[in-house]
Design a protein around this motif. Structure first.
Motif, short mmCIF file in Angstrom:
data_model
loop_
_atom_site.label_atom_id
_atom_site.label_comp_id
_atom_site.label_asym_id
_atom_site.label_seq_id
_atom_site.Cartn_x
_atom_site.Cartn_y
_atom_site.Cartn_z
N LYS A 167 0.84 -1.19 0.00
CA LYS A 167 0.00 0.00 0.00
C LYS A 167 0.88 1.25 0.00
CE LYS A 167 -3.77 2.46 0.30
NZ LYS A 167 -4.77 2.49 -0.79
N SER A 168 0.53 2.19 -0.86
CA SER A 168 1.23 3.47 -0.89
C SER A 168 0.20 4.59 -1.01
CB SER A 168 2.23 3.52 -2.06
OG SER A 168 1.55 3.35 -3.30
N PHE A 169 0.63 5.80 -0.68
CA PHE A 169 -0.24 6.97 -0.76
C PHE A 169 0.43 8.04 -1.64
CE2 PHE A 169 -1.36 4.93 3.29
CZ PHE A 169 -2.73 4.84 3.16
N PHE A 170 -0.33 9.08 -1.95
CA PHE A 170 0.16 10.20 -2.77
C PHE A 170 0.69 9.69 -4.11
CE2 PHE A 170 0.91 11.42 1.73
CZ PHE A 170 -0.05 12.42 1.81
N HIS A 171 -0.17 8.90 -4.79
CA HIS A 171 0.14 8.39 -6.13
C HIS A 171 1.44 7.58 -6.16
CE1 HIS A 171 -3.13 10.89 -7.65
NE2 HIS A 171 -2.60 11.90 -7.01
N GLY A 172 1.62 6.80 -5.11
CA GLY A 172 2.78 5.91 -5.06
C GLY A 172 4.04 6.53 -4.51
N LYS A 173 4.00 7.81 -4.14
CA LYS A 173 5.21 8.49 -3.66
C LYS A 173 5.57 8.08 -2.23
CE LYS A 173 4.57 12.54 -6.63
NZ LYS A 173 4.39 14.01 -6.67
N LYS A 174 4.56 7.74 -1.42
CA LYS A 174 4.82 7.35 -0.04
C LYS A 174 4.42 5.88 0.15
CE LYS A 174 3.79 8.45 4.80
NZ LYS A 174 5.21 8.39 5.20
N LYS A 175 5.39 5.00 0.16
CA LYS A 175 5.12 3.58 0.32
C LYS A 175 5.05 3.23 1.80
CE LYS A 175 6.63 0.90 -2.78
NZ LYS A 175 7.46 0.09 -3.71
N VAL A 176 3.90 2.71 2.24
CA VAL A 176 3.68 2.41 3.65
C VAL A 176 3.86 0.93 3.95
CG1 VAL A 176 2.01 2.54 5.55
CG2 VAL A 176 2.09 4.36 3.83
N LEU A 177 3.34 0.08 3.06
CA LEU A 177 3.44 -1.37 3.23
C LEU A 177 4.02 -1.98 1.96
CD1 LEU A 177 -0.13 -2.02 4.73
CD2 LEU A 177 2.00 -1.69 6.01
N GLU A 178 4.95 -2.91 2.13
CA GLU A 178 5.59 -3.51 0.97
C GLU A 178 5.67 -5.03 1.12
OE1 GLU A 178 9.49 -2.83 -1.91
OE2 GLU A 178 9.37 -1.83 0.04
N ASN A 179 4.84 -5.73 0.35
CA ASN A 179 4.85 -7.20 0.30
C ASN A 179 4.71 -7.83 1.69
OD1 ASN A 179 5.23 -7.12 -2.53
ND2 ASN A 179 7.45 -6.93 -2.25
N ILE A 180 3.66 -7.42 2.39
CA ILE A 180 3.39 -7.94 3.74
C ILE A 180 2.77 -9.32 3.66
CG2 ILE A 180 2.13 -7.58 5.88
CD1 ILE A 180 4.34 -5.51 5.38
N SER A 181 3.37 -10.29 4.36
CA SER A 181 2.84 -11.66 4.36
C SER A 181 2.93 -12.25 5.77
CB SER A 181 3.63 -12.55 3.39
OG SER A 181 3.52 -12.10 2.06
N PHE A 182 1.86 -12.90 6.20
CA PHE A 182 1.86 -13.67 7.45
C PHE A 182 0.62 -14.54 7.46
CE2 PHE A 182 -0.82 -10.12 8.56
CZ PHE A 182 -1.75 -10.64 9.45
N ASP A 183 0.56 -15.47 8.42
CA ASP A 183 -0.62 -16.32 8.51
C ASP A 183 -1.03 -16.51 9.96
OD1 ASP A 183 0.93 -18.42 9.72
OD2 ASP A 183 1.63 -19.02 7.74
N ALA A 184 -2.20 -17.09 10.15
CA ALA A 184 -2.70 -17.38 11.49
C ALA A 184 -3.52 -18.65 11.45
CB ALA A 184 -3.55 -16.22 12.02
N HIS A 185 -3.43 -19.43 12.52
CA HIS A 185 -4.19 -20.66 12.66
C HIS A 185 -5.29 -20.46 13.70
CE1 HIS A 185 -0.32 -21.96 11.03
NE2 HIS A 185 -0.92 -23.04 10.58
#
Length: 255
Positions: A26-44
């Motif tokens: 996820k990024s804001f301001f048309h991609g100029k501010k990247k907040v999350l990059e390839n976040i992966s996790f799981d839960a049981h």
């Protein structure tokens, strides 16, 4: 009794995860501010996942995406094999996920009971039963049923918000710093409910800075510079603070 000391980050159950987040960005301001990059996790089932990170690192953004409130730029989210992030706009947020944001999703002029009636209008649960002997009773909500939201303490509002989020009997409960600025009694009420919720085979995703909540988690992740990585809490909250913000007690101490 909750074990103390180092919390493992490598123990995983053999069965497939029920909740799986994959490559969320996820990024804001048309991609100029990247907040999350390839976040992966799981839960049981029966597991609590803790998300740690400094203020402004993107924890609330991540939880909003997981809850279906905010749209991700890319990535996938699966619950019991069903993809949730790419639903049509006409589809509502999954009732299998309950979300408790930092802000209170309550109508200020209504009482606790009136707010609950709105949330339980199409619930599979019985409001009366939950108030008498269910999870709403665990949260202590019957003690302030007639109180209007604008007259409630922060602890009352937080407990009511959790009760509303659980109205659809969700399999996953997502909470954004639920214990922040609450008194000890309120924290214990919430902790008692969350333990029962988790012991019933449900999953909890929680963003927190609270040591009690950190110790409650089965696995922890650190969100920093847009990336999510497994984190091993050694029981030292001061060390965690240093990891989160680069702050050192040694560096600040007088010579």
């Amino acid at each position: 009794m909750k074990r103390k000391g180092r919390k493992s980050i490598v123990e995983k159950k053999a069965d497939p995860p029920v909740f799986l987040a994959s490559q969320i960005s996820k990024s804001f301001f048309h991609g100029k501010k990247k907040v999350l990059e390839n976040i992966s996790f799981d839960a049981h089932g029966g597991e609590c996942i803790g998300i740690l990170g400094a203020n402004g690192c993107g924890k609330s953004t991540l939880l909003s995406i997981l809850a279906g409130i905010l749209k991700a730029d890319s990535g996938s989210l699966f619950l019991n094999g069903t993809e949730l992030l790419h639903k049509k706009r006409s589809q509502k947020t999954s009732p299998a996920i309950g979300y408790v944001p930092q802000e209170y999703p309550l109508l200020e002029e209504l009482s606790a009971l009136d707010n609950l009636k709105l949330w339980y209008a199409d619930s599979p649960l019985s409001l009366d039963k939950e108030l008498s002997s269910g999870f709403l009773a665990m949260l202590g909500i019957p003690d302030f049923l007639k109180v209007r939201v604008r007259q409630m303490s922060g602890g009352m509002k937080k407990r009511l918000s959790i009760g509303c989020a659980a109205a659809k009997d969700p399999r996953v409960l997502i909470l954004d710093e639920p214990g922040a600025a609450l008194d000890l009694v309120c924290k214990e009420r919430i902790a008692f409910y969350l333990k029962n919720y988790k012991d019933s085979g449900n999953m909890i995703i929680i963003a927190t800075h609270e040591e009690q909540e950190i110790n409650f988690c089965d696995r922890l992740y650190l969100l920093k510079d847009g990336s999510l990585s497994p984190y091993c809490f050694d029981g030292n909250i001061h060390h965690l603070a240093k990891v989160l913000g680069g702050w050192s007690t040694a560096a600040s101490a007088p010579e």
